[in-house]
Motif scaffolding. Structure first.
Motif, PDB file in Angstrom:
ATOM      1  N   ALA B 224       0.830  -1.208   0.000  1.00  0.00           N
ATOM      2  CA  ALA B 224       0.000   0.000   0.000  1.00  0.00           C
ATOM      3  C   ALA B 224       0.863   1.257   0.000  1.00  0.00           C
ATOM      4  O   ALA B 224       0.573   2.224  -0.707  1.00  0.00           O
ATOM      5  CB  ALA B 224      -0.925  -0.014   1.217  1.00  0.00           C
ATOM      6  N   CYS B 227       2.546   1.510  -3.379  1.00  0.00           N
ATOM      7  CA  CYS B 227       1.614   1.348  -4.510  1.00  0.00           C
ATOM      8  C   CYS B 227       2.114   0.262  -5.492  1.00  0.00           C
ATOM      9  O   CYS B 227       2.213   0.502  -6.705  1.00  0.00           O
ATOM     10  CB  CYS B 227       1.404   2.666  -5.247  1.00  0.00           C
ATOM     11  SG  CYS B 227       0.715   3.942  -4.206  1.00  0.00           S
ATOM     12  N   ASP B 251      -4.365  -6.711  -6.439  1.00  0.00           N
ATOM     13  CA  ASP B 251      -4.650  -5.279  -6.540  1.00  0.00           C
ATOM     14  C   ASP B 251      -5.551  -5.028  -7.745  1.00  0.00           C
ATOM     15  O   ASP B 251      -5.522  -5.783  -8.718  1.00  0.00           O
ATOM     16  CB  ASP B 251      -3.352  -4.470  -6.667  1.00  0.00           C
ATOM     17  CG  ASP B 251      -2.548  -4.873  -7.880  1.00  0.00           C
ATOM     18  OD1 ASP B 251      -2.203  -6.054  -7.991  1.00  0.00           O
ATOM     19  OD2 ASP B 251      -2.289  -4.021  -8.753  1.00  0.00           O
ATOM     20  N   MET B 255      -8.354   0.645  -6.414  1.00  0.00           N
ATOM     21  CA  MET B 255      -7.518   1.026  -5.265  1.00  0.00           C
ATOM     22  C   MET B 255      -6.902   2.417  -5.391  1.00  0.00           C
ATOM     23  O   MET B 255      -6.471   2.995  -4.404  1.00  0.00           O
ATOM     24  CB  MET B 255      -6.393   0.003  -5.079  1.00  0.00           C
ATOM     25  CG  MET B 255      -6.863  -1.316  -4.494  1.00  0.00           C
ATOM     26  SD  MET B 255      -5.559  -2.532  -4.468  1.00  0.00           S
ATOM     27  CE  MET B 255      -4.336  -1.737  -3.453  1.00  0.00           C
ATOM     28  N   GLU B 256      -6.863   2.927  -6.615  1.00  0.00           N
ATOM     29  CA  GLU B 256      -6.185   4.217  -6.856  1.00  0.00           C
ATOM     30  C   GLU B 256      -6.724   5.349  -5.990  1.00  0.00           C
ATOM     31  O   GLU B 256      -5.991   6.239  -5.578  1.00  0.00           O
ATOM     32  CB  GLU B 256      -6.297   4.598  -8.333  1.00  0.00           C
ATOM     33  CG  GLU B 256      -5.224   3.931  -9.175  1.00  0.00           C
ATOM     34  CD  GLU B 256      -5.372   4.228 -10.646  1.00  0.00           C
ATOM     35  OE1 GLU B 256      -5.883   5.308 -10.987  1.00  0.00           O
ATOM     36  OE2 GLU B 256      -4.980   3.354 -11.449  1.00  0.00           O
ATOM     37  N   MET B 258      -8.161   5.006  -3.047  1.00  0.00           N
ATOM     38  CA  MET B 258      -8.257   4.632  -1.625  1.00  0.00           C
ATOM     39  C   MET B 258      -7.112   5.226  -0.805  1.00  0.00           C
ATOM     40  O   MET B 258      -6.027   5.483  -1.333  1.00  0.00           O
ATOM     41  CB  MET B 258      -8.187   3.108  -1.469  1.00  0.00           C
ATOM     42  CG  MET B 258      -9.370   2.362  -2.013  1.00  0.00           C
ATOM     43  SD  MET B 258      -9.120   0.575  -1.773  1.00  0.00           S
ATOM     44  CE  MET B 258     -10.490  -0.067  -2.701  1.00  0.00           C
ATOM     45  N   LYS B 260      -4.257   4.796   2.325  1.00  0.00           N
ATOM     46  CA  LYS B 260      -3.319   3.692   2.582  1.00  0.00           C
ATOM     47  C   LYS B 260      -3.983   2.588   3.424  1.00  0.00           C
ATOM     48  O   LYS B 260      -3.851   1.394   3.123  1.00  0.00           O
ATOM     49  CB  LYS B 260      -2.090   4.244   3.305  1.00  0.00           C
ATOM     50  CG  LYS B 260      -1.003   3.220   3.501  1.00  0.00           C
ATOM     51  CD  LYS B 260       0.178   3.857   4.209  1.00  0.00           C
ATOM     52  CE  LYS B 260       0.699   2.946   5.275  1.00  0.00           C
ATOM     53  NZ  LYS B 260       1.706   3.566   6.106  1.00  0.00           N
ATOM     54  N   GLU B 262      -7.161   1.931   3.713  1.00  0.00           N
ATOM     55  CA  GLU B 262      -8.187   1.243   2.911  1.00  0.00           C
ATOM     56  C   GLU B 262      -7.540   0.241   1.950  1.00  0.00           C
ATOM     57  O   GLU B 262      -8.048  -0.857   1.751  1.00  0.00           O
ATOM     58  CB  GLU B 262      -9.005   2.270   2.121  1.00  0.00           C
ATOM     59  CG  GLU B 262     -10.001   3.034   2.970  1.00  0.00           C
ATOM     60  CD  GLU B 262     -10.625   4.213   2.229  1.00  0.00           C
ATOM     61  OE1 GLU B 262     -11.684   4.667   2.684  1.00  0.00           O
ATOM     62  OE2 GLU B 262     -10.055   4.693   1.220  1.00  0.00           O
ATOM     63  N   LYS B 263      -6.409   0.652   1.377  1.00  0.00           N
ATOM     64  CA  LYS B 263      -5.696  -0.254   0.457  1.00  0.00           C
ATOM     65  C   LYS B 263      -5.256  -1.523   1.174  1.00  0.00           C
ATOM     66  O   LYS B 263      -5.396  -2.630   0.659  1.00  0.00           O
ATOM     67  CB  LYS B 263      -4.458   0.455  -0.119  1.00  0.00           C
ATOM     68  CG  LYS B 263      -4.754   1.415  -1.250  1.00  0.00           C
ATOM     69  CD  LYS B 263      -3.454   2.038  -1.743  1.00  0.00           C
ATOM     70  CE  LYS B 263      -3.763   3.137  -2.748  1.00  0.00           C
ATOM     71  NZ  LYS B 263      -2.605   3.930  -3.093  1.00  0.00           N
ATOM     72  N   TYR B 266      -8.223  -3.690   1.914  1.00  0.00           N
ATOM     73  CA  TYR B 266      -8.755  -4.239   0.663  1.00  0.00           C
ATOM     74  C   TYR B 266      -7.899  -5.422   0.201  1.00  0.00           C
ATOM     75  O   TYR B 266      -8.410  -6.488  -0.137  1.00  0.00           O
ATOM     76  CB  TYR B 266      -8.763  -3.123  -0.387  1.00  0.00           C
ATOM     77  CG  TYR B 266      -9.312  -3.510  -1.737  1.00  0.00           C
ATOM     78  CD1 TYR B 266     -10.684  -3.576  -1.961  1.00  0.00           C
ATOM     79  CD2 TYR B 266      -8.457  -3.778  -2.810  1.00  0.00           C
ATOM     80  CE1 TYR B 266     -11.185  -3.915  -3.209  1.00  0.00           C
ATOM     81  CE2 TYR B 266      -8.950  -4.109  -4.054  1.00  0.00           C
ATOM     82  CZ  TYR B 266     -10.309  -4.173  -4.254  1.00  0.00           C
ATOM     83  OH  TYR B 266     -10.810  -4.512  -5.494  1.00  0.00           O
ATOM     84  N   LEU B 267      -6.583  -5.210   0.203  1.00  0.00           N
ATOM     85  CA  LEU B 267      -5.676  -6.282  -0.234  1.00  0.00           C
ATOM     86  C   LEU B 267      -5.761  -7.484   0.703  1.00  0.00           C
ATOM     87  O   LEU B 267      -5.749  -8.636   0.259  1.00  0.00           O
ATOM     88  CB  LEU B 267      -4.230  -5.763  -0.279  1.00  0.00           C
ATOM     89  CG  LEU B 267      -3.879  -4.816  -1.417  1.00  0.00           C
ATOM     90  CD1 LEU B 267      -2.491  -4.205  -1.199  1.00  0.00           C
ATOM     91  CD2 LEU B 267      -3.913  -5.536  -2.766  1.00  0.00           C
TER      92      LEU B 267
END
Lengths: 85, 294
Positions: B224, B227, B251, B255-256, B258, B260, B262-263, B266-267
């Protein structure tokens, strides 16, 4: 020198999300890892990225890196001598 | 999860035992060695209650198997784990395995790009076999390993993986972090376990097989913050001499926008969903021999 110290402390607080801390809480010569700020391996990687993004310094030598992360004073000294940004 | 409750992650046995084992694989038929192991497994289970009980709980509570089926499943799980270790030594001795490749174009596409990426591995199936199956001529892969692996295992691994442009980095102290940092800055691949805490106690909460579990924050934080693209890789034993290597891209373009955090979440959720799918298909190849769910 003092300006850079303050800037670095603010960037560390921001990067590591140390929400309860202010720059004044971080001692200039206290160890950054373990007994000092209590940072761990995740934080170490964040600090390496911080050095690269903000000051153009890439840390890849473990021996050198450990010296750099000894304290805020050591970091500032190293940044002054090696920054490309 | 306390330190003493975790499996050390090292291969058991002494140096001469490993050398003898590799020698055996050069001359003895695999079927004979598997047969011998089938006899040894009950004794291993008997003297290793901790690992056996954690697998029983996993099969009974998480997979929903009845007590008898779960007990039988423990035996098969231990046998398959032993078979995976034997296959590892068989590889050192030069034996070959059939491999079905699923989704490996995901890995190849990313390996062809300038930017580095992170491949999440797990203690499911035979993750080490992935290393023999993923050839990365354009980009070096750095596999993070637990420190203290025996010299024979280490030197054989180095020898075998070097051919595929894979370097092992032992996660010992703080030194490995600098090597890892340099590797990512150079656009290389980093393979790291995402199902066991080490180096940091920071964790993310995910749902795996319907219950909450903790997985290490490190790999997700790394992806995250930088990126980086992320894949999950598995290598499942599908037969006596066969494996299936699988790769999933975690990914996504969403995600772009979101943050950090949230990323990371999510991952982690995507990783957990992938682990779920793998465990539904191969429930017996779960090799985290400690109480993963609390």
């Amino acid at each position: 020198m003092e300006d850079l110290k303050l800037e670095l402390k603010e960037k560390i607080i921001d990067a590591l999300n140390l929400v309860d801390m202010t720059p004044a809480d971080i001692e200039d010569d206290a160890p950054i890892f373990m007994e000092g700020l209590g940072l761990d391996s995740i934080d170490a990687l964040e600090l390496m990225l911080l050095m690269e993004k903000n000051y153009g310094i890439r840390l890849s030598n473990p021996a050198e890196g450990k010296q750099v992360f000894k304290s805020i004073n050591a970091m500032v000294e190293y940044i002054n001598a090696n920054r490309t940004k | 999860m306390s330190e003493e409750r975790q499996w050390s992650g090292k291969t058991d046995g002494t140096l001469w035992m490993h050398k003898a084992l590799i020698g055996c694989f050069k001359f003895l038929p695999m079927a004979l060695l598997y047969f011998f192991m089938a006899l040894v497994v009950p004794f291993y289970m008997l003297f290793n209650h901790q690992g056996y009980l954690s697998i029983y709980h996993y099969l009974h509570q998480r997979q929903g198997w009845g007590p008898l089926k779960a007990f039988g499943g423990c035996y098969v799980n231990h046998f398959l784990f032993g078979a995976s270790l034997m296959d590892r030594f068989a590889s050192y001795a030069g034996r070959k395995f059939r491999v079905k490749k699923t989704g490996l174009e995901v890995f190849d596409n990313l390996a062809g790009q300038e930017q580095g990426f992170i491949m999440l591995s797990s203690h499911i199936g035979n993750s080490e076999m992935s290393g023999y199956m993923l050839s990365t001529p354009l980009k070096r892969m750095n596999a993070i390993t637990f420190p203290g692996e025996k010299a024979t295992v280490r030197s054989n691994l180095d020898r075998m993986l070097e051919v595929n442009n894979i370097r092992l980095i032992s996660a010992d102290g703080l030194d490995w972090l600098f090597t890892l940092n340099a590797a990512l800055s150079d656009g290389e691949i980093v393979s790291i376990h995402a199902d066991r805490l080490f180096g940091s106690s920071k964790a993310l909460k995910v749902k795996i097989l319907g219950a909450e579990a903790q997985i290490p924050m490190g790999p997700f934080n790394l992806a995250a913050t930088r990126c980086l693209p992320v894949t999950a890789g598995f290598c499942m034993k599908t037969g006596f001499k066969s494996y299936e290597a699988l790769q999933y891209r975690l990914d996504t373009p969403e995600m772009e926008t979101m943050s950090k955090t949230e990323k990371m979440d999510y991952l982690a959720a995507r990783y957990a969903a992938t682990v779920n799918a793998i465990l539904e298909k191969w429930p017996l190849q779960w090799y985290n021999f400690f109480e993963f769910w609390k």
